[in-house]
Design an enzyme around this catalytic site. Structure first.
Site, PDB file in Angstrom:
ATOM      1  N   GLU A   9      17.129  25.507  37.425  1.00  0.00           N
ATOM      2  CA  GLU A   9      17.226  24.229  36.723  1.00  0.00           C
ATOM      3  C   GLU A   9      18.304  23.372  37.372  1.00  0.00           C
ATOM      4  OE1 GLU A   9      15.569  24.479  32.508  1.00  0.00           O
ATOM      5  OE2 GLU A   9      17.650  25.097  32.384  1.00  0.00           O
ATOM      6  N   SER A  44      13.215  18.140  33.367  1.00  0.00           N
ATOM      7  CA  SER A  44      12.287  17.017  33.149  1.00  0.00           C
ATOM      8  C   SER A  44      10.858  17.333  33.563  1.00  0.00           C
ATOM      9  CB  SER A  44      12.791  15.746  33.848  1.00  0.00           C
ATOM     10  OG  SER A  44      14.072  15.387  33.344  1.00  0.00           O
ATOM     11  N   GLY A  99      17.029  16.738  31.307  1.00  0.00           N
ATOM     12  CA  GLY A  99      17.151  15.683  30.297  1.00  0.00           C
ATOM     13  C   GLY A  99      17.391  14.305  30.887  1.00  0.00           C
ATOM     14  N   ASN A 151      12.455  25.265  25.411  1.00  0.00           N
ATOM     15  CA  ASN A 151      13.840  25.338  24.929  1.00  0.00           C
ATOM     16  C   ASN A 151      14.059  24.161  23.980  1.00  0.00           C
ATOM     17  OD1 ASN A 151      16.589  25.355  24.540  1.00  0.00           O
ATOM     18  ND2 ASN A 151      17.111  24.770  26.638  1.00  0.00           N
ATOM     19  N   GLU A 192      23.864  23.829  29.983  1.00  0.00           N
ATOM     20  CA  GLU A 192      24.650  23.249  28.879  1.00  0.00           C
ATOM     21  C   GLU A 192      25.659  24.266  28.349  1.00  0.00           C
ATOM     22  OE1 GLU A 192      21.313  21.786  26.600  1.00  0.00           O
ATOM     23  OE2 GLU A 192      20.950  20.324  28.196  1.00  0.00           O
ATOM     24  N   HIS A 215      22.250  28.863  30.469  1.00  0.00           N
ATOM     25  CA  HIS A 215      21.740  27.489  30.548  1.00  0.00           C
ATOM     26  C   HIS A 215      22.903  26.581  30.977  1.00  0.00           C
ATOM     27  CE1 HIS A 215      20.212  23.570  29.374  1.00  0.00           C
ATOM     28  NE2 HIS A 215      19.005  24.107  29.463  1.00  0.00           N
ATOM     29  N   LYS A 239      16.533  23.503  22.133  1.00  0.00           N
ATOM     30  CA  LYS A 239      17.951  23.095  22.019  1.00  0.00           C
ATOM     31  C   LYS A 239      18.321  22.924  20.544  1.00  0.00           C
ATOM     32  CE  LYS A 239      17.555  21.033  26.538  1.00  0.00           C
ATOM     33  NZ  LYS A 239      18.187  20.240  27.574  1.00  0.00           N
TER      34      LYS A 239
END
Ligand code: PEP
Length: 250
Positions: free
Chosen positions: A167, A212, A173, A9, A97, A95, A11
């Protein structure tokens, strides 16, 4: 036997030049990790470039989001049929985010999942709890609720053509990875939820871990019985790291 999938991904990162270089690097090493499936998820505007670079290779591509609508007055959105024009095999939906920064609810995510499937594009459904939720002991309740929204709309058979990515939001991140056992426990829970409805579908659904993941921890994570690959953010921007993660899954 489920094949492992290692998905990058990207991003909102990259440029035409950096993407050409990144794909050259991944293509150069792809044959050595042929035992796992690879896929990359560029920003929308680079989809044409990625299709051009990857056509004829073993590496699949897709996008990080899609609209729940097929067309119309939705300024700034990108519809599923547009992704079909670029032969996307996958699309990431839900996701964290998108959920936290853009207010996507479980119901919106379920409709996006449905929009992708209707077009034969495999959704990668992201689920996961925040640190607060983990500390309150409600991880399974949160993940179960996120999964149920899709099951209620689309039914268990939909997972014949879908992937799930667990996730934990606190690991994305942050450099902080779930331990293999923490991840395995949630993956096993997700598979058990699917198995309540259809054990055969549950047994074949790929469940990726994301948060991560890097070359140093990918092997022990992917060695767990219910972890079928990874959804990789930061480390997928470096061809050598992305390939090393894939190698760990071989
Ligand atoms: C992600 O964004 O899906 C992700 C897992 O990111 P990172 O690998 O950087 O934690």
């Amino acid at each position: 036997m489920r094949r492992k999938l290692v998905a990058g991904n990207w991003k909102m990162n990259g440029s035409a030049d950096s993407i050409r270089q990144l794909l050259d690097g991944i293509k150069a090493g792809a044959a050595e990790v042929a035992a796992v499936d690879l896929a990359v998820f560029p920003p929308f505007v680079y989809l044409g470039l990625v299709e051009q670079q990857l056509s004829g290779s073993s590496i699949a591509w897709g996008t990080q989001n899609l609209s729940e609508h097929a067309s119309g007055a939705y300024t700034g959105e990108v519809a599923g049929p547009m992704l079909q024009d670029f032969h996307c095999a996958y699309v990431i939906v839900g996701h964290s985010e998108r959920r936290t920064l853009y207010g996507e609810t479980d119901e919106v995510v379920a409709r996006k999942f449905a929009a992708a499937r209707k077009l034969g594009i495999k959704p990668i459904l992201c689920v996961g709890e925040t640190l607060d939720e983990r500390e309150q002991g409600v991880t399974e309740a949160v993940v179960g609720r996120q999964l149920k929204a899709v099951l209620d709309l689309e039914g268990i058979a939909a997972f014949n053509d879908a992937v799930i990515a667990y996730e934990p939001v606190w690991a994305i991140g942050t450099g902080r990875t779930a331990t293999p056992q923490q991840a395995q426990d949630v993956h096993a829970f997700i598979r058990a939820e699917l198995a309540k409805l259809d054990p055969a579908v549950a047994a074949k659904t790929a469940i990726l871990y994301g948060g991560s993941m890097k070359p140093s921890n990918a092997g022990e994570l992917m060695a767990m019985s219910d972890i079928d690959g990874g959804l990789i953010g930061g480390a997928s921007l470096n061809a050598q790291e992305f390939l090393a993660i894939a190698k760990a899954g071989c």
